[in-house]
Design a protein around this motif. Structure first.
Motif, PDB file in Angstrom:
ATOM      1  N   ARG A 230     -42.083  57.407   8.564  1.00 14.34           N
ATOM      2  CA  ARG A 230     -43.205  56.529   8.887  1.00 14.34           C
ATOM      3  C   ARG A 230     -44.522  57.289   8.741  1.00 14.34           C
ATOM      4  NH1 ARG A 230     -42.069  55.255  13.801  1.00 14.34           N
ATOM      5  NH2 ARG A 230     -40.869  53.401  13.265  1.00 14.34           N
ATOM      6  N   SER A 231     -44.565  58.519   9.254  1.00 16.18           N
ATOM      7  CA  SER A 231     -45.850  59.219   9.176  1.00 16.18           C
ATOM      8  C   SER A 231     -46.155  59.615   7.737  1.00 16.18           C
ATOM      9  CB  SER A 231     -45.896  60.412  10.132  1.00 16.18           C
ATOM     10  OG  SER A 231     -44.971  61.370   9.724  1.00 16.18           O
ATOM     11  N   ALA A 232     -45.118  60.004   6.961  1.00 18.52           N
ATOM     12  CA  ALA A 232     -45.360  60.319   5.551  1.00 18.52           C
ATOM     13  C   ALA A 232     -45.810  59.073   4.798  1.00 18.52           C
ATOM     14  CB  ALA A 232     -44.096  60.902   4.921  1.00 18.52           C
ATOM     15  N   PHE A 233     -45.248  57.938   5.166  1.00 12.91           N
ATOM     16  CA  PHE A 233     -45.626  56.678   4.520  1.00 12.91           C
ATOM     17  C   PHE A 233     -47.099  56.368   4.793  1.00 12.91           C
ATOM     18  CE2 PHE A 233     -46.166  52.165   4.055  1.00 12.91           C
ATOM     19  CZ  PHE A 233     -45.402  51.844   2.947  1.00 12.91           C
ATOM     20  N   ASN A 234     -47.494  56.524   6.056  1.00 10.95           N
ATOM     21  CA  ASN A 234     -48.886  56.219   6.401  1.00 10.95           C
ATOM     22  C   ASN A 234     -49.860  57.099   5.640  1.00 10.95           C
ATOM     23  OD1 ASN A 234     -48.250  54.154   8.115  1.00 10.95           O
ATOM     24  ND2 ASN A 234     -48.194  55.455   9.932  1.00 10.95           N
ATOM     25  N   VAL A 235     -49.456  58.358   5.425  1.00  9.68           N
ATOM     26  CA  VAL A 235     -50.366  59.272   4.751  1.00  9.68           C
ATOM     27  C   VAL A 235     -50.387  59.002   3.241  1.00  9.68           C
ATOM     28  CG1 VAL A 235     -50.796  61.699   4.218  1.00  9.68           C
ATOM     29  CG2 VAL A 235     -50.075  61.026   6.513  1.00  9.68           C
ATOM     30  N   ASN A 236     -49.215  58.791   2.660  1.00  6.30           N
ATOM     31  CA  ASN A 236     -49.139  58.793   1.200  1.00  6.30           C
ATOM     32  C   ASN A 236     -49.012  57.414   0.553  1.00  6.30           C
ATOM     33  OD1 ASN A 236     -48.930  61.800   0.815  1.00  6.30           O
ATOM     34  ND2 ASN A 236     -47.173  61.453   2.152  1.00  6.30           N
ATOM     35  N   CYS A 237     -48.392  56.485   1.226  1.00 12.83           N
ATOM     36  CA  CYS A 237     -48.009  55.238   0.567  1.00 12.83           C
ATOM     37  C   CYS A 237     -48.848  54.041   0.995  1.00 12.83           C
ATOM     38  CB  CYS A 237     -46.541  54.929   0.849  1.00 12.83           C
ATOM     39  SG  CYS A 237     -45.462  56.370   0.679  1.00 12.83           S
ATOM     40  N   SER A 238     -49.364  54.110   2.234  1.00 11.71           N
ATOM     41  CA  SER A 238     -49.980  52.906   2.795  1.00 11.71           C
ATOM     42  C   SER A 238     -51.225  52.483   2.024  1.00 11.71           C
ATOM     43  CB  SER A 238     -50.321  53.136   4.266  1.00 11.71           C
ATOM     44  OG  SER A 238     -51.270  54.169   4.367  1.00 11.71           O
ATOM     45  N   GLN A 239     -51.858  53.394   1.290  1.00 15.58           N
ATOM     46  CA  GLN A 239     -53.050  53.032   0.536  1.00 15.58           C
ATOM     47  C   GLN A 239     -52.771  51.888  -0.438  1.00 15.58           C
ATOM     48  OE1 GLN A 239     -51.899  55.977   1.098  1.00 15.58           O
ATOM     49  NE2 GLN A 239     -53.503  57.463   1.526  1.00 15.58           N
ATOM     50  N   CYS A 240     -51.590  51.893  -1.063  1.00 17.53           N
ATOM     51  CA  CYS A 240     -51.261  50.816  -1.996  1.00 17.53           C
ATOM     52  C   CYS A 240     -50.367  49.757  -1.362  1.00 17.53           C
ATOM     53  CB  CYS A 240     -50.543  51.390  -3.224  1.00 17.53           C
ATOM     54  SG  CYS A 240     -51.616  52.417  -4.239  1.00 17.53           S
TER      55      CYS A 240
ATOM     56  N   ARG B 235     -34.775  57.478  -5.813  1.00 18.62           N
ATOM     57  CA  ARG B 235     -35.095  57.825  -7.205  1.00 18.62           C
ATOM     58  C   ARG B 235     -36.505  57.329  -7.553  1.00 18.62           C
ATOM     59  NH1 ARG B 235     -34.012  55.739 -12.974  1.00 18.62           N
ATOM     60  NH2 ARG B 235     -35.287  57.417 -13.812  1.00 18.62           N
ATOM     61  N   THR B 236     -36.826  56.104  -7.178  1.00 22.94           N
ATOM     62  CA  THR B 236     -38.141  55.559  -7.492  1.00 22.94           C
ATOM     63  C   THR B 236     -39.249  56.404  -6.860  1.00 22.94           C
ATOM     64  OG1 THR B 236     -37.176  53.364  -7.584  1.00 22.94           O
ATOM     65  CG2 THR B 236     -39.566  53.490  -7.378  1.00 22.94           C
ATOM     66  N   ILE B 237     -39.037  56.784  -5.600  1.00 23.97           N
ATOM     67  CA  ILE B 237     -40.078  57.586  -4.937  1.00 23.97           C
ATOM     68  C   ILE B 237     -40.210  58.943  -5.620  1.00 23.97           C
ATOM     69  CG2 ILE B 237     -40.846  58.621  -2.765  1.00 23.97           C
ATOM     70  CD1 ILE B 237     -39.208  56.517  -1.291  1.00 23.97           C
ATOM     71  N   THR B 238     -39.068  59.540  -5.942  1.00 23.56           N
ATOM     72  CA  THR B 238     -39.103  60.888  -6.516  1.00 23.56           C
ATOM     73  C   THR B 238     -39.817  60.906  -7.866  1.00 23.56           C
ATOM     74  OG1 THR B 238     -36.978  61.290  -5.465  1.00 23.56           O
ATOM     75  CG2 THR B 238     -37.675  62.875  -7.132  1.00 23.56           C
ATOM     76  N   HIS B 239     -39.424  59.981  -8.755  1.00 25.30           N
ATOM     77  CA  HIS B 239     -39.941  60.062 -10.129  1.00 25.30           C
ATOM     78  C   HIS B 239     -41.082  59.111 -10.414  1.00 25.30           C
ATOM     79  CE1 HIS B 239     -36.675  62.760 -11.026  1.00 25.30           C
ATOM     80  NE2 HIS B 239     -35.796  61.865 -10.566  1.00 25.30           N
TER      81      HIS B 239
ATOM     82  N   HIS C  90     -45.022  65.978  -5.477  1.00 23.55           N
ATOM     83  CA  HIS C  90     -46.075  66.238  -4.482  1.00 23.55           C
ATOM     84  C   HIS C  90     -45.524  66.512  -3.097  1.00 23.55           C
ATOM     85  CE1 HIS C  90     -48.753  64.739  -7.576  1.00 23.55           C
ATOM     86  NE2 HIS C  90     -47.987  63.665  -7.675  1.00 23.55           N
ATOM     87  N   LEU C  91     -44.334  65.996  -2.821  1.00 23.72           N
ATOM     88  CA  LEU C  91     -43.758  66.150  -1.481  1.00 23.72           C
ATOM     89  C   LEU C  91     -42.433  66.883  -1.604  1.00 23.72           C
ATOM     90  CD1 LEU C  91     -44.318  62.467  -0.287  1.00 23.72           C
ATOM     91  CD2 LEU C  91     -45.776  64.449   0.205  1.00 23.72           C
TER      92      LEU C  91
ATOM     93  N   VAL D 297     -39.270  63.206   1.012  1.00 22.64           N
ATOM     94  CA  VAL D 297     -38.941  62.050   0.158  1.00 22.64           C
ATOM     95  C   VAL D 297     -37.709  61.344   0.708  1.00 22.64           C
ATOM     96  CG1 VAL D 297     -38.266  61.340  -2.158  1.00 22.64           C
ATOM     97  CG2 VAL D 297     -40.016  63.089  -1.850  1.00 22.64           C
ATOM     98  N   LYS D 298     -36.746  62.129   1.191  1.00 25.00           N
ATOM     99  CA  LYS D 298     -35.546  61.511   1.765  1.00 25.00           C
ATOM    100  C   LYS D 298     -35.899  60.686   3.002  1.00 25.00           C
ATOM    101  CE  LYS D 298     -31.437  64.074   0.615  1.00 25.00           C
ATOM    102  NZ  LYS D 298     -30.492  65.125   1.043  1.00 25.00           N
ATOM    103  N   GLN D 299     -36.762  61.251   3.822  1.00 23.23           N
ATOM    104  CA  GLN D 299     -37.162  60.511   5.022  1.00 23.23           C
ATOM    105  C   GLN D 299     -37.890  59.230   4.639  1.00 23.23           C
ATOM    106  OE1 GLN D 299     -38.668  62.968   8.436  1.00 23.23           O
ATOM    107  NE2 GLN D 299     -38.726  64.567   6.901  1.00 23.23           N
ATOM    108  N   LEU D 300     -38.721  59.324   3.592  1.00 21.02           N
ATOM    109  CA  LEU D 300     -39.421  58.133   3.115  1.00 21.02           C
ATOM    110  C   LEU D 300     -38.425  57.074   2.666  1.00 21.02           C
ATOM    111  CD1 LEU D 300     -42.459  59.495   1.073  1.00 21.02           C
ATOM    112  CD2 LEU D 300     -42.529  57.882   2.978  1.00 21.02           C
ATOM    113  N   ALA D 301     -37.385  57.517   1.952  1.00 20.65           N
ATOM    114  CA  ALA D 301     -36.397  56.561   1.450  1.00 20.65           C
ATOM    115  C   ALA D 301     -35.694  55.866   2.615  1.00 20.65           C
ATOM    116  CB  ALA D 301     -35.383  57.289   0.562  1.00 20.65           C
ATOM    117  N   ILE D 302     -35.326  56.653   3.628  1.00 15.59           N
ATOM    118  CA  ILE D 302     -34.665  56.070   4.806  1.00 15.59           C
ATOM    119  C   ILE D 302     -35.590  55.061   5.475  1.00 15.59           C
ATOM    120  CG2 ILE D 302     -33.802  56.587   7.119  1.00 15.59           C
ATOM    121  CD1 ILE D 302     -31.872  57.639   5.168  1.00 15.59           C
ATOM    122  N   TYR D 303     -36.852  55.457   5.603  1.00 16.40           N
ATOM    123  CA  TYR D 303     -37.812  54.585   6.284  1.00 16.40           C
ATOM    124  C   TYR D 303     -37.993  53.273   5.522  1.00 16.40           C
ATOM    125  CZ  TYR D 303     -42.256  52.823   8.013  1.00 16.40           C
ATOM    126  OH  TYR D 303     -43.241  52.021   8.512  1.00 16.40           O
ATOM    127  N   VAL D 304     -38.241  53.384   4.215  1.00 17.26           N
ATOM    128  CA  VAL D 304     -38.481  52.179   3.411  1.00 17.26           C
ATOM    129  C   VAL D 304     -37.234  51.289   3.413  1.00 17.26           C
ATOM    130  CG1 VAL D 304     -38.877  51.377   1.051  1.00 17.26           C
ATOM    131  CG2 VAL D 304     -40.266  53.221   1.994  1.00 17.26           C
TER     132      VAL D 304
END
Ligand code: SF4
Ligand code: SF4
Lengths: 290, 499
Positions: A115-125, A155-159, A270-271, A276-283
């Motif tokens: 969640r915190s990585a998402f807020n920092v990196n993903c929430s803008q879009c 995979r989508t987040i990574t690449h 970048h991460l 990235v794994k935590q992001l995948a679990i969160y999403v």
């Protein structure tokens, strides 16, 4: 200012000598406790200069005896926090995604970190609640352009998508059917009517009938015969209620005419992997994960 | 003229009655308009009903304060056995059979409001009884003065000692006094921290130097404040620092009882004379016994004053004098302004305890009290709190159904693990999914377990088929049910959809 002493009649106290519209200020001595506190502060401040960083110099400042700095303190706190998380992060790095998801402790940790990585990196879009915007998919729903399994999301987040920084990024290209003259304006309108009918919206029957063969020839290869979409080509489903850019006729015509080309960075560059794994679990946990 | 102390006290011509050389610190005639340095007060010991009562109150309040943390209360394994404990790291407040969670802070708020209203009530009935008898500042000052008297003697001896040049004997007395004060002060600060941790363990830790810095700092600060406030600042705290004397007037009215000098009886005051004609003179023999015992150093005969804490010691002093000169007691007594006026008008005096003001305070106080008892009796050890996602408010799924996300928190206040099911009602065709619980069986209502004595959060997804939701929102009711006992907890929330 007058230099002769003036003593207030009523209190018998000397005044400061100032007078404002007939009002004079008594020159009472400061309360003793106040003076004590004042001198104690003076003594304290001298000690403070010696012990703590205090005086600015030309290009630096006095460092103080104990070498304290608030920046170092923050760095230390971050270090401690990171060290505290190291064990869990290591487990997350090693464990397969599915195992993280089913292990309550790991999952809760990953969701919080994600969640915190998402807020920092993903929430803008994608928005702070991952609710998406026009052109940026909502990650809460159950439609996934490039796949909604844990591994597909990872995979989508990574690449990333259609970026130039990662050769493994998802790639696909929708032709600009109108702009490049593949279809005429009238044909684009007919296809749009057919697409409207695919998702059960009101459509002009004859136009839609004219659009159907055009769809089969030009669109079905990626979007499927019934517009069911394909995660292989990143071609969104057209037969449901979810629209990335909009499901009204004008927007569909615009999409078919000029094509769409969403991009996403390769976050694997970048991460670190655990993030990235935590992001995948969160999403995945947001509600639509398959 | 400043007081020369009791050296000049003159014995007057009545058995054991003498006139004291003392002047009220705020004497009307010489009251200065601005700040003056403190005049040291040497209250003389009083004897009588109120003094005895005050000793008992002191014993009771100090007893409660010092003993409470050592009381034990068995709450079963894994739970602290201290009867009264504020467990800050564990976020619990234990009070005998009551156990309060941070979510239930309203109990504390209710208690504080009740304490406030209780104070209003007491003040409107008997004036500043709190100040005079129960306030920690009063109790500890009283204790410190008692120690002072024990070491240095009563008023006269203390004044003499103050004037004496420093000597071995004087230094010894002073040192003894300060050491005892310091021990009391440390005991005071020490007792405070026991309310926040297991007392026996903490005592050992404190003594062996193992306790947390916070504990030492708290003890240190409270030792310092007790020592200075009780030993040196005393009446100045009440007069200059405390807001209460300034507010109390708002709770009092003309029927409120308070320590009063009966001017009608006392004046004109005149020195004692044998075989006086009491019809032509007042009962006050101007002996100043009332001033000399006053811990605030004031003269009650000047009328109601901000400084008076209504400790009633002047009543004891004057009653004693009245007894000795054979006049009726109660020249200084608990009395009201209304009675004074009634007397002047030649009417009967009376005690009006039940007045709109007191009844109103009592009703409010009782209402809150009853409310708290009710809440306490119906308190459930299972609670649920549901927070609707703010973003997104709803999600449209590919088949057109609408899904809402919620965070729901379960408070399991019991000391055992519980298995619960969650049911939602309000819309047809509701499907629930608890994120992370999909492997927990195929019951239509998700079930899951919560750990003992814990607040646990879950994420909940509620889906409603297309076309069900009319309008942009509908009421939704969540019911949590414990499988074994059937105990339930519910929460009303909303389900949202597109406009
Ligand atoms: S009021 Fe009583 S104690 Fe006070 S001076 Fe008069 S007689 Fe003495
Ligand atoms: S005037 Fe009487 S009641 Fe008031 S503080 Fe002094 S001794 Fe106590």
């Amino acid at each position: 200012m007058s230099d002769h002493r003036h003593v207030d009649e009523f209190t018998g106290v000397e005044t400061t000598g100032h007078e404002w519209d007939g009002i004079r200020e008594l020159d009472n001595p400061l309360p003793r406790w106040w003076q004590w506190v004042f001198w104690a502060c003076v003594v304290w401040s001298v000690g403070y200069w010696v012990v703590y960083p205090a005086w600015p110099l030309v290009s630096s400042h006095t460092k103080g005896m104990i070498g304290y700095s608030s920046r170092a303190e923050v760095a230390q706190e971050i270090k401690t926090a990171t060290a505290g998380m190291a064990g869990q992060l290591e487990r997350i790095r090693k464990a397969p995604l599915e195992q993280i998801r089913t292990d309550t402790g790991l999952r809760e940790f990953a969701m919080a970190g994600g969640r915190s990585a998402f807020n920092v990196n993903c929430s803008q879009c994608h928005g702070s609640g991952a609710q998406g915007f026009k052109g940026f998919p909502n990650l809460n729903d159950d439609e996934w352009i490039w796949g909604g399994t844990l591994d597909a999301i990872f995979r989508t987040i990574t690449h990333g998508i259609r970026n130039t920084e990662d050769e493994n990024a998802h790639q696909s290209e929708m032709p600009a059917f109108g702009r490049d003259g593949i279809l005429t304006k009238a044909q684009v309108a007919d296809v749009a009517e057919y697409v409207l009918s695919l998702s059960g919206q009101a459509a002009d029957g004859t136009a839609s009938a004219r659009g159907k063969p055009l769809f089969t020839d030009n669109c079905a290869a990626c979007h499927g015969d019934n517009g069911q979409g394909s995660t292989e080509f990143g071609a969104p489903a057209l037969n449901n209620n979810i629209w990335l850019y909009g499901g009204d006729k004008a927007t569909i015509v615009e999409t078919v005419t000029n094509s769409r080309r969403g991009v996403m960075p390769a976050w694997g560059r970048h991460l670190d992997e655990a993030t990235v794994k935590q992001l995948a679990i969160y999403v995945h946990s947001l509600g639509g994960g398959k | 003229m400043r007081s020369m102390g009791s050296l000049l006290d003159t014995a007057i011509d009545a058995p054991e009655v003498r006139e004291y050389d003392v002047e009220a610190v705020n004497r009307k005639e010489t009251r200065p308009p601005l700040y003056v340095p403190r005049k040291k007060i040497h209250p003389r010991r009083a004897h009588g009903f109120f003094r005895t009562f005050k000793w008992w109150v002191m014993a009771a309040t100090l007893g409660i304060y010092y003993v409470t943390p050592w009381l034990r209360w068995d709450r079963g394994p894994g739970a602290p056995d201290q009867a009264v404990l504020v467990d800050i790291p564990g976020r619990r407040f234990y009070f005998f059979f009551i156990e309060i969670w941070p979510q239930e802070f309203y109990y504390i708020a209710g208690l504080l409001i009740m304490a406030g209203l209780g104070l209003f009530l007491v003040t409107s009935v008997v004036g500043r009884a709190w100040c005079g008898y129960a306030c920690p500042q009063t109790v500890w000052t009283d204790l410190f003065i008692w120690v002072e008297r024990l070491v240095e003697g009563d008023r006269g001896a203390r004044i003499r000692l103050d004037k004496e040049p420093m000597s071995g004997a004087k230094a010894t007395k002073r040192l003894a006094k300060y050491v005892i004060w310091l021990l009391i002060a440390m005991g005071t600060g020490g007792a405070w921290v026991f309310y926040f941790a297991d007392a026996p363990t903490l005592l050992v830790d404190l003594v062996t130097g193992q306790a947390a810095t916070d504990a030492y700092a708290t003890v240190g600060v409270l030792t310092f404040t007790t020592f200075t406030l009780g030993g040196f600042m005393r009446e100045q705290v009440c007069t200059y620092m405390c807001p209460w004397p300034r507010i109390q007037a708002a709770m009092m009215d003309e029927e409120s009882l308070t320590v009063t000098y009966r001017t009608d009886r006392g004046e004109p005051r005149k020195p004692f004379e044998k075989n006086a004609d009491w019809d032509t003179r007042g009962d006050c023999i101007d002996c100043k016994a009332c001033v000399v015992v006053c811990p605030m150093g004031i003269d009650i005969r000047d009328g109601q004053q901000l400084e008076c804490i209504t400790c009633a010691l002047c009543i004891d002093a004057c009653d004693d004098v009245m007894g000795k000169i054979g006049r009726p007691r109660g020249l200084i007594d608990y009395d009201s302004i209304a009675n004074d006026e009634r007397r002047r008008a030649g009417k009967e005096t009376k005690l009006r305890l039940f007045r709109p003001r007191t009844l109103f305070y009592f009703a409010l106080w009782a209402l809150i009290g009853l409310g708290m008892v009710y809440v306490l009796l119906t308190r459930s050890d299972l609670d649920i709190n549901v927070i609707h996602d703010r973003n997104p408010l709803y999600t449209t799924l590919s088949d057109g159904s609408i899904r809402n996300g919620y965070t729901f928190k379960i408070l399991n206040k019991a000391r055992e693990q519980r298995t619960l099911t969650l049911h939602a009602s309000g819309l047809p065709g509701i499907a629930l999914k608890v994120v992370g619980s999909e492997d927990m069986g195929d019951s239509p209502d998700p079930y899951f377990t919560v750990k003992p004595d814990r607040l646990q959060s879950f994420r909940l997804l509620v889906t409603v088929p297309p076309g069900i939701l009319k309008g942009d929102a509908a009421d939704l009711r969540f019911v949590l049910k414990e499988i074994n006992t059937g105990q339930t907890a519910s929460y009303n929330s909303l389900f949202r959809g597109p406009q």
